[in-house]
Design a protein around this motif. Structure first.
Motif, mmCIF file in Angstrom:
data_model
loop_
_atom_site.group_PDB
_atom_site.id
_atom_site.type_symbol
_atom_site.label_atom_id
_atom_site.label_comp_id
_atom_site.label_asym_id
_atom_site.label_seq_id
_atom_site.Cartn_x
_atom_site.Cartn_y
_atom_site.Cartn_z
ATOM 1 N N ASP A 104 -28.378 14.148 8.207
ATOM 2 C CA ASP A 104 -27.377 13.333 7.523
ATOM 3 C C ASP A 104 -27.648 11.840 7.722
ATOM 4 O O ASP A 104 -27.509 11.046 6.792
ATOM 5 C CB ASP A 104 -25.971 13.674 8.018
ATOM 6 C CG ASP A 104 -25.527 15.059 7.577
ATOM 7 O OD1 ASP A 104 -26.077 15.581 6.585
ATOM 8 O OD2 ASP A 104 -24.626 15.625 8.225
ATOM 9 N N TYR A 105 -28.024 11.474 8.935
ATOM 10 C CA TYR A 105 -28.319 10.064 9.199
ATOM 11 C C TYR A 105 -29.520 9.597 8.375
ATOM 12 O O TYR A 105 -29.529 8.476 7.845
ATOM 13 C CB TYR A 105 -28.585 9.841 10.692
ATOM 14 C CG TYR A 105 -27.399 10.196 11.573
ATOM 15 C CD1 TYR A 105 -26.097 9.893 11.177
ATOM 16 C CD2 TYR A 105 -27.586 10.833 12.796
ATOM 17 C CE1 TYR A 105 -25.011 10.227 11.982
ATOM 18 C CE2 TYR A 105 -26.503 11.165 13.600
ATOM 19 C CZ TYR A 105 -25.220 10.868 13.194
ATOM 20 O OH TYR A 105 -24.148 11.193 13.983
ATOM 21 N N ARG A 106 -30.510 10.457 8.269
ATOM 22 C CA ARG A 106 -31.681 10.098 7.460
ATOM 23 C C ARG A 106 -31.305 9.933 5.984
ATOM 24 O O ARG A 106 -31.754 8.993 5.319
ATOM 25 C CB ARG A 106 -32.776 11.153 7.622
ATOM 26 C CG ARG A 106 -33.557 11.036 8.919
ATOM 27 C CD ARG A 106 -34.804 11.903 8.898
ATOM 28 N NE ARG A 106 -34.464 13.324 8.977
ATOM 29 C CZ ARG A 106 -34.364 13.997 10.126
ATOM 30 N NH1 ARG A 106 -34.579 13.380 11.270
ATOM 31 N NH2 ARG A 106 -34.081 15.286 10.123
ATOM 32 N N ALA A 107 -30.478 10.836 5.490
ATOM 33 C CA ALA A 107 -30.072 10.760 4.085
ATOM 34 C C ALA A 107 -29.210 9.528 3.828
ATOM 35 O O ALA A 107 -29.392 8.814 2.819
ATOM 36 C CB ALA A 107 -29.305 12.028 3.698
ATOM 37 N N ASN A 108 -28.279 9.252 4.733
ATOM 38 C CA ASN A 108 -27.415 8.083 4.570
ATOM 39 C C ASN A 108 -28.221 6.790 4.618
ATOM 40 O O ASN A 108 -27.987 5.853 3.833
ATOM 41 C CB ASN A 108 -26.345 8.054 5.671
ATOM 42 C CG ASN A 108 -25.342 9.179 5.541
ATOM 43 O OD1 ASN A 108 -25.240 9.815 4.493
ATOM 44 N ND2 ASN A 108 -24.585 9.435 6.606
#
Length: 311
Positions: free
Chosen positions: A173-177
């Motif tokens: 999720d952090y990578r996508a955000n």
């Protein structure tokens, strides 16, 4: 630029508080807050914004600087010190707030995202600073890296990596955000490139020498009335230099910032027959719910296009 807000008053004990500005990971009980989210503490609005965007719903972000307050002289209260000790991640910019630097060093925080590790500070060649008395000397270079969107994108990637280390369960999720935010920042950079490509004049005058990275990125020239202190009174010699610059480079506008007194800018503009306008250094915003990094930056672009007579 001086912080006078009593809620952000200095305290020796407060220095330790900033150190705790870290991220809480969800991978273990020790790295997650009581509500299951990472507790992150920030010390500057642009870093708050980046941490909120990258962290999303998995991170609770606390910014030590109240909305609308000046961050340069931030000092910590005993209460803030205690709260920071419980934080999971500290996101800060070394060299901007001495109390924070000292607190982080003393605390030995496990998880720190330090902005200059991702985008090094520089002094801007050829930049005209003006009078420095009463201001803040940034020994490590100009700290206002967020005014270049491409530099802030690097900080976003650094925050992504640190959050992923603290909370590996939500690393995807952090990578996508972060990818979404970086894409938006690169699009903003293109807006500035295109919006300033056809300006008739490339020199702008401002009360605060905060816009060096912006000027370098978009091939402009910043002339600051008061150097790093937007409320200092310029000397007669400085005023004479400014008058010559204004005439030689056909400057139309004197910029001041919304959270500092416009007195000097308006007086100078009146004497020289110029207009005034606001150029926001984005160190803090009065209402983060209404104004975001992107809305303020686009307003800055609009003001620059008018002042520099873009076609």
């Amino acid at each position: 630029m001086n912080v006078r807000d009593p809620l952000i008053s200095a305290s020796v004990a407060g220095v330790a508080a900033l150190v705790v500005f870290g991220a809480t990971g969800c991978a273990s009980d020790e790295a997650v807050g009581d509500d299951g989210r990472v507790d992150a503490t920030t010390t500057l609005y642009p870093l708050q914004y980046v941490t909120e965007r990258v962290g999303g719903t998995h991170v609770k972000v606390t910014n030590l600087v109240k909305p609308g307050a000046e961050p340069h002289d931030l000092e910590l209260s005993a209460r803030q010190t205690g709260e920071l000790g419980d934080a999971d991640l500290v996101v800060y910019l070394k060299g901007l707030q001495p109390a924070v630097d000292e607190a982080v060093e003393q605390a030995g925080v496990d998880h720190v995202a330090e902005a200059t590790e991702y985008s090094a500070l520089v002094e801007h060649e050829g930049e005209e600073h003006g009078d420095e008395e009463g201001g803040h000397d940034h020994d490590h270079g100009d700290p206002h890296i967020w005014l270049d969107p491409t530099r802030l994108a690097k900080v976003a990637e650094g925050v992504r990596d640190e959050l992923s280390d603290v909370d590996p369960d939500h690393a995807d999720d952090y990578r996508a955000n972060a990818a979404t935010l970086v894409k938006e920042l690169k699009a903003l950079d293109r807006e500035f490139q295109e919006g300033l490509a056809t300006v008739q004049n490339r020199t702008f005058v401002t009360t605060h020498s905060a816009f060096g990275y912006l000027a370098e990125r978009y091939h402009l020239k910043q002339v600051a009335i008061n150097g790093v202190n937007p409320e200092a009174e310029p000397s007669p010699a400085r005023l004479a230099d400014l008058e010559e610059t204004v005439k030689d480079e056909k400057v139309t506008t004197i910029f001041f910032e919304s959270q500092a007194s416009p007195k000097t800018a308006k007086t100078l503009a009146k004497d020289l027959g110029l207009r005034t306008a606001v150029l926001n250094p984005l160190e803090s915003v009065s209402d983060p719910e209404k104004s975001t990094y992107f809305t303020v930056m686009r307003q800055n672009l609009k003001e620059l296009r008018v002042a520099l007579e873009a076609s």
